[in-house]
Enzyme design. Structure first.
Site, PDB file in Angstrom:
ATOM      1  N   CYS A 138       0.832  -1.208   0.000  1.00  0.00           N
ATOM      2  CA  CYS A 138       0.000   0.000   0.000  1.00  0.00           C
ATOM      3  C   CYS A 138       0.864   1.254   0.000  1.00  0.00           C
ATOM      4  O   CYS A 138       1.310   1.714   1.056  1.00  0.00           O
ATOM      5  CB  CYS A 138      -0.934   0.001   1.212  1.00  0.00           C
ATOM      6  SG  CYS A 138      -1.991   1.445   1.269  1.00  0.00           S
ATOM      7  N   CYS A 141      -0.534   4.108   2.012  1.00  0.00           N
ATOM      8  CA  CYS A 141      -0.408   3.988   3.475  1.00  0.00           C
ATOM      9  C   CYS A 141       1.015   4.270   3.934  1.00  0.00           C
ATOM     10  O   CYS A 141       1.229   4.892   4.965  1.00  0.00           O
ATOM     11  CB  CYS A 141      -0.748   2.571   3.948  1.00  0.00           C
ATOM     12  SG  CYS A 141      -2.029   1.751   3.033  1.00  0.00           S
ATOM     13  N   ASP A 142       1.994   3.756   3.189  1.00  0.00           N
ATOM     14  CA  ASP A 142       3.366   3.713   3.713  1.00  0.00           C
ATOM     15  C   ASP A 142       4.345   4.629   2.984  1.00  0.00           C
ATOM     16  O   ASP A 142       5.465   4.829   3.454  1.00  0.00           O
ATOM     17  CB  ASP A 142       3.905   2.267   3.593  1.00  0.00           C
ATOM     18  CG  ASP A 142       2.992   1.271   4.284  1.00  0.00           C
ATOM     19  OD1 ASP A 142       2.532   1.587   5.389  1.00  0.00           O
ATOM     20  OD2 ASP A 142       2.730   0.202   3.716  1.00  0.00           O
TER      21      ASP A 142
END
Ligand code: NAP
Length: 316
Positions: A138, A141-142
């Site tokens: 992701c 997300c990261d």
């Protein structure tokens, strides 16, 4: 065994929206939010800023948005159980839902367990030594983590997600490579153009990543051209999988009809192949996969369940 008129499985935007509507319709919903299998709250819990959910013009973090959904559902009387559902029996009626410790008989069920990003088993990646040390599924997300700053980053996939994630990563990486197994992207035309015209994105066609190397974190990837078998080692700071998602349906044990890609089939709104069982959110949607569309279908599922229970005289 405890009894519920309406039991909701899953705690993302679909599950909580269903709970808010059902609770306000006096159905006293019980919601299993999960515990071990993925974070309670679903994919939003691993998202940083959500900027496209209407009503939050300044943006809101994924976890805060989920917390607000949860509070709103509880405010109207939803009972939230912090357990995974391990099995369901949809052949008996009332349906039986078994959590780790808590078991319920339910007159209607909404399945809203979402989907999980797929990973590849590449030496060093997948569940290997660099998972979450430069390898993730992701980017959104990261991607902002310090280890990715000013480093070459690699995204595997050729769909809209791969292009979207690669574009996002250009904010952080020195250069972003899309590694695609074919010579044509699956992504929509506008996304393809975005990737091809971006000065920091390069597409490695007919290619796959065959090895991930490093020390504490990812330092390099080896890319193989599948047409020529040529291997090239590249310096790398991160590897991101963007190869699609798998719907979270294992606990259903094949009791509901699904599409060939595993997503639950819905009919007439959110009805499934078993009367009294409804499905909402990403577990039945491989197309849109947005928090707002999941919330919308969660609302539909609560209205469908409410009507169905009323028709059967089971709503009191
Ligand atoms: P997708 O469209 O299914 O694309 C998955 C990509 O991963 C494909 O290019 C596929 O290659 C590749 N892939 C799959 N398995 C692989 C493997 N084992 N090894 C290497 N490559 C592999 O999934 P998605 O990109 O997540 O999109 C899903 C849906 O969400 C789509 O309908 C998309 O339009 C939508 N979406 C929209 C947006 C947007 O509009 N902003 C953003 C994200 C997603 P092949 O092409 O060779 O099959």
């Amino acid at each position: 065994m405890k009894k519920a008129k309406l039991l909701i499985i899953g705690s993302g935007p679909a599950g909580y929206t269903a709970a808010i509507y059902a609770a306000r319709a006096n159905l006293e919903p019980v919601l299993f939010e999960g515990f071990y299998t993925g974070p309670a709250g679903g994919q939003l819990m691993t998202t940083t800023e959500v900027e496209n959910f209407p009503g939050f013009p300044e943006g809101i973090t994924g976890p805060e948005l989920v917390d607000r959904f949860r509070q709103q559902a509880i405010r109207f009387g939803t009972e939230v159980i912090s357990e995974d559902v391990e099995s369901v029996d949809l052949q008996s009626y009332p349906f039986v839902v078994k959590g780790r410790k808590t078991h319920y008989e339910a007159q209607a069920i909404i399945v809203s367990t979402g989907a999980t990003a797929k990973r590849l088993e590449i030496p060093g990646a997948g569940d290997g030594e660099f998972w979450q040390k430069g390898v993730t599924a992701c980017a959104v997300c990261d991607g902002a983590a310090p280890i990715f700053r000013n480093r070459p980053l690699f995204v595997i996939g050729g769909g809209d997600s791969a292009v979207e994630e690669a574009t996002f990563l250009t904010k952080f990486g020195s250069r972003v490579y899309i590694v695609h197994r074919r010579d044509k992207l699956r992504a929509s035309k506008i996304m393809q153009e975005r990737a091809m015209n971006h000065p920091k994105i390069e597409i490695l066609w007919d290619s796959e990543v065959v090895h991930v190397g490093g020390d504490q974190v990812v330092r390099n990837v080896t890319v193989k051209n599948v047409k020529t078998n040529e291997l090239t080692e590249h310096e790398a700071g991160g590897l991101f999988f963007a190869i699609g998602h798998t719907p979270n349906t294992a606990f259903l044990n094949d009791q509901l009809e699904v599409h060939p890609n595993g997503y639950i089939k819905v009919f007439k709104g959110t009805h499934t192949s078993i009367e009294g069982v409804f499905a909402a959110g990403d577990v039945q949607d491989h197309e849109y996969r947005q928090a707002i569309t999941a919330a919308g279908s969660g609302c539909m599922s609560a209205l469908d369940a409410e009507r169905w229970l009323a028709e059967k005289g089971l709503d009191t």
